[in-house]
Design a protein around this motif. Structure first.
Motif, short mmCIF file in Angstrom:
data_model
loop_
_atom_site.label_atom_id
_atom_site.label_comp_id
_atom_site.label_asym_id
_atom_site.label_seq_id
_atom_site.Cartn_x
_atom_site.Cartn_y
_atom_site.Cartn_z
N VAL A 13 5.47 10.82 -0.81
CA VAL A 13 6.27 9.65 -0.48
C VAL A 13 5.95 9.32 0.97
N ILE A 101 3.72 7.41 -3.71
CA ILE A 101 4.77 6.40 -3.57
C ILE A 101 4.73 5.92 -2.13
N GLU A 125 0.80 5.53 -9.19
CA GLU A 125 1.07 4.97 -7.87
C GLU A 125 2.28 4.06 -8.01
N ILE A 126 3.24 4.24 -7.12
CA ILE A 126 4.45 3.42 -7.16
C ILE A 126 4.57 2.69 -5.82
N LYS A 128 6.53 1.34 -3.53
CA LYS A 128 7.90 1.21 -3.01
C LYS A 128 8.02 1.99 -1.71
N ILE A 138 14.70 10.05 -5.35
CA ILE A 138 13.29 10.03 -5.73
C ILE A 138 13.11 10.66 -7.11
N LEU A 142 11.60 8.74 -10.43
CA LEU A 142 10.47 9.29 -11.20
C LEU A 142 10.86 9.49 -12.66
#
Length: 145
Positions: A13, A101, A125-126, A128, A138, A142
């Protein structure tokens, strides 16, 4: 997108100033992310980093040179640092799969710098910004993904 939250999955993250490297100690149904590594970079706004007036090419109305965006450059450097760290971890066999992320711009910068060895292990891949969220937030994101 379906993310398989298997035990040992790494989740990174990040934003332009902070990165958390997390490892899932739980499973798909009950993920339990634990912080393995944390990176931080101090990155004040450009106005606090650069003090010089913009340069000029020559005399004339369109001769000013655009100011350097130091804040953006530091974010790009930090994305490179994250990509380097991921490569070292992947090369040592620390993870088989990773989820990234980060805000879209940081994700794009990281993607350009990722080594093939890391790229092959990316499960999702996110795009945000979650660096200021709790670990349980988190985990919930997920689980929902």
């Amino acid at each position: 997108m379906s993310i398989k939250l298997k035990r040992g999955l790494w989740v990174v993250v990040a934003d332009g100033e902070k990165a958390l490297f997390l490892r899932n100690q739980g499973d798909n149904k009950f993920p339990k992310l634990e912080v393995v590594y944390e990176m931080e970079q101090e990155n004040p706004p450009t106005r606090e980093q650069g003090t010089d007036k913009p340069g000029r090419y020559a005399e004339g109305p369109r001769s000013a040179i655009e100011d350097t965006d130091w804040h953006r450059l530091n974010k790009e450097r930090f994305a490179i640092d994250i990509a380097d760290r991921l490569y070292k971890l992947a090369h040592r066999g620390e993870f088989d799969a990773v989820v990234l992320i980060a805000p879209p711009q940081v994700l794009g910068e990281m993607r350009q710098k990722l080594h093939k060895e890391v790229d092959e292990k990316i499960q999702a891949e996110i795009p945000k910004t979650l660096t200021n969220h709790t670990i349980s937030d988190i985990e919930n994101l997920l689980r929902a993904a």
